[in-house]
Design an enzyme around this catalytic site. Structure first.
Site, short mmCIF file in Angstrom:
data_model
loop_
_atom_site.label_atom_id
_atom_site.label_comp_id
_atom_site.label_asym_id
_atom_site.label_seq_id
_atom_site.Cartn_x
_atom_site.Cartn_y
_atom_site.Cartn_z
N LYS A 280 -1.66 2.03 -1.28
CA LYS A 280 -0.99 2.35 -2.54
C LYS A 280 -2.00 2.23 -3.68
O LYS A 280 -2.84 1.33 -3.66
CB LYS A 280 0.14 1.36 -2.82
CG LYS A 280 1.38 1.53 -1.97
CD LYS A 280 2.46 0.52 -2.37
CE LYS A 280 3.65 0.57 -1.43
NZ LYS A 280 4.44 1.80 -1.51
N ARG A 354 10.47 2.19 7.99
CA ARG A 354 11.25 2.87 9.03
C ARG A 354 10.74 2.53 10.42
O ARG A 354 11.50 2.58 11.39
CB ARG A 354 11.27 4.38 8.75
CG ARG A 354 9.94 5.06 8.83
CD ARG A 354 9.93 6.42 8.13
NE ARG A 354 9.94 6.28 6.66
CZ ARG A 354 9.96 7.31 5.82
NH1 ARG A 354 9.99 8.56 6.28
NH2 ARG A 354 9.95 7.11 4.51
N1 BES Z 1 8.26 -0.20 0.14
C1 BES Z 1 8.12 1.17 -0.19
C2 BES Z 1 9.29 1.72 -1.00
C3 BES Z 1 9.52 1.12 -2.36
C4 BES Z 1 9.11 1.78 -3.50
C5 BES Z 1 10.22 -0.06 -2.52
C6 BES Z 1 9.35 1.26 -4.74
C7 BES Z 1 10.47 -0.60 -3.77
C8 BES Z 1 10.03 0.07 -4.89
C9 BES Z 1 8.00 1.99 1.10
O1 BES Z 1 7.43 1.35 2.17
C10 BES Z 1 7.15 3.18 0.80
O2 BES Z 1 6.01 3.00 0.50
N2 BES Z 1 7.74 4.37 0.91
C11 BES Z 1 7.05 5.58 0.66
C12 BES Z 1 7.37 6.54 1.77
C13 BES Z 1 6.51 7.79 1.78
C14 BES Z 1 5.08 7.42 2.12
C15 BES Z 1 7.08 8.73 2.80
C16 BES Z 1 7.52 6.11 -0.69
O3 BES Z 1 8.70 5.98 -1.00
O4 BES Z 1 6.69 6.62 -1.43
MN MN Z 2 5.32 1.45 2.15
#
Ligand code: BES
Ligand code: MN
Ligand code: ZN
Length: 506
Positions: A280, A354
């Site tokens: 990230k 997931r």
């Molecule tokens: N933990 C994150 C989602 C999240 C985002 C939680 C903001 C709380 C606040 C999750 O693991 C994630 O990174 N999801 C990605 C998925 C994508 C790579 C398909 C996302 O939502 O960007």
């Molecule tokens: Mn994530």
């Protein structure tokens, strides 16, 4: 935690540091709510006028402090906003429980440091008692474990005494007990979410579950990385393999000898989500200690069910891992062999929730519970869709999804039903494996839900709560919600368990 008591004393005669009254928005200005008659009398019947002079409108979130006039034992009157005066043409003309819960929370926050406050808010039912009790106990929450120099030396409100309730009434006593249990468990989950990720890792989270299990008669089984490898949990291992802190799968089993139904709760427990090799960017990882909020909610809900002695079997599954980049981490392009036997091509290591949930859902399905509910901070897409205060509900059963939506509404948790459109499935087709862990960008929250659905056992009723928005409050406190971990979805899970125990659910 703040103590919660009931008293038959009058609002004018009780010895306390403050007396809390409700004020609502009437057509012609603020209106003092029922329960505050004695206080209003001490103001010569002019409390509403005094509040209006001070700028109060009765709007939600308002807290107006007024020095008490002669005739009141407490030196301070705190008027908290209840929002619009309820429509008296409806069945009962009562204040919504959530309005009471929020107002009590605002009062508890405004009275931090006080020893004792009397709550003279409008009480009609036992549910009102529970809501006010929950609001007071949730609103007084503070996370101070990591403050070498205390930010609030006086600490939270010491005692909240509810007036207008009946201390000898069975239903009112039970309401207090439920409020204390639910609030303590929500605050337990908040503590876990707020604990920084250098202290809370999969092993220490599992240890906390083991300790709570011992205390509350819940059987706790912990699979460590060796057991996970032996059992073939490729999803949980694949996410955790990049971290120095290895993953865990925790099973919490609460059983009641007369239970007729069984529920399984499954929680995403990423103790820190850096994104992994698909790292990230700065600005997106500072709050990712919150990525275990689903597992914390499940943990708290199972303990609450046990403490309340609900006549239902509840199994909690905590899928715990830390998602880190390293030389041993899963790469985009790797294929994982999941617990269910399916293979997953990992296209983005940041879609890790997931993967851990898939294994836990498949495992939970083996016991064929009457329903499975998973809770997860799963997608940023759900936050874009529903904002920071509302969680999304997806399900393989429309009626169950509707039931959960109604339950969440009843306990004051904003939520909204979301679909699982089958056309989004083809976006996850993988040339190499059975499925990829990513699909189309549009509708990303639903894509994640469709992925999970494939790992739920045939014929099992399942719902997925995406709490990525409401799990962690980055803004200022409001109502009974503090900054940081909120304890989202716990009241919904506990109420689902209560209704299932009572046989009031399909
Ligand atoms: N933990 C994150 C989602 C999240 C985002 C939680 C903001 C709380 C606040 C999750 O693991 C994630 O990174 N999801 C990605 C998925 C994508 C790579 C398909 C996302 O939502 O960007
Ligand atoms: Mn994530
Ligand atoms: Zn995540």
């Amino acid at each position: 935690m703040t103590a919660l008591t009931l008293s038959t004393a009058g609002a004018a005669t009780l010895r306390a540091d403050a007396v809390v009254v409700g004020v609502a928005q009437g057509a012609k200005g603020p209106v003092v709510a029922q329960g505050a008659e004695a206080v209003d009398k001490a103001f010569g019947g002019k409390l509403a006028a005094v509040l209006e002079t001070l700028g109060a409108t009765g709007g939600e979130g308002e807290a107006t402090k007024v020095p008490a006039p002669a005739g009141l034992k407490a030196p301070l009157v705190l008027a908290v906003g209840l929002g619009a005066v309820p429509d008296t043409t409806d069945a009962e003309g009562e204040y919504a429980e959530e309005a009471l819960r929020r107002a009590a929370g605002v009062a508890a926050r405004a009275l931090a440091g006080a020893k004792k406050a009397a709550f003279a808010l409008p009480v009609t039912t036992a549910e009102d008692v529970q809501a006010i009790g929950e609001g007071a106990l949730l609103g007084s929450y503070a996370f101070t474990a990591f403050q070498a120099v205390p930010k609030n030396a006086k600490g939270p409100l010491g005692e909240a005494t509810l007036l207008g309730a009946k201390p000898r009434d069975k239903a009112h006593k039970a309401a207090v007990e439920r409020a204390v249990t639910v609030a303590e468990e929500i605050n337990r989950a908040r503590d876990l979410v707020n604990t920084p990720p250098n202290e809370l890792n999969p092993a220490s989270f599992a240890a906390a579950a083991t300790a709570a299990g011992k205390q509350h008669g819940i059987k706790v089984q912990v699979l460590d990385e060796k057991a996970l490898a032996k059992g073939g949990y490729g999803g949980i291992l694949g996410v955790g393999v990049g971290s120095e802190a290895p993953p865990r799968l925790v099973k919490l089993s609460y059983t009641h000898s007369k239970a007729e139904k069984s529920l399984a709760f499954v929680g995403k427990g990423i103790t820190y989500d850096s994104g992994g090799i698909s790292l990230k960017p700065a600005g997106h990882n500072e709050t990712m200690k919150c990525d275990m909020a689903g597992a914390a909610a499940v943990f708290a809900a199972v303990v609450a069910a046990a403490r309340l002695g609900l006549q239902v079997n509840v199994t909690g599954w905590l899928a715990l891992a830390e998602n880190m980049p390293s030389g041993s981490a899963t790469r985009p392009g790797d294929v994982l062999r999941m617990y269910s036997g399916k293979t997953v091509e990992v296209l983005n290591t940041d879609a890790e929730g997931r993967l851990v949930l898939a294994d836990a859902l498949a495992k939970a399905s083996e016991e064929t519970p009457d329903a499975i509910v998973d809770v997860a901070t799963l997608t940023g897409a759900m936050v874009l869709a529903l904002g920071n205060r509302t969680f999304g509900i997806m399900s393989n059963d429309d009626a169950f999804r509707t039931e959960l939506h109604e339950i969440a509404d009843e306990v004051g948790e904003p939520s909204w039903p979301m679909p699982l459109p089958t056309d989004l499935r083809k976006g996850m087709d993988s040339p190499t494996a059975d499925i990829a862990n990513m699909g189309e960008r549009m509708g990303g929250g639903l894509v994640a839900g469709l992925f999970l659905k494939e790992f739920v056992g045939e014929g099992i009723t399942w719902a997925h709560l995406d709490i990525a928005g409401p799990a962690f409050n980055e803004a200022g406190p409001f109502g009974y919600t503090p900054k940081g971990g909120t304890g989202s979805a716990i009241r919904t899970l506990v109420r689902l368990a209560e209704l299932t125990a009572d046989g009031d659910l399909g």
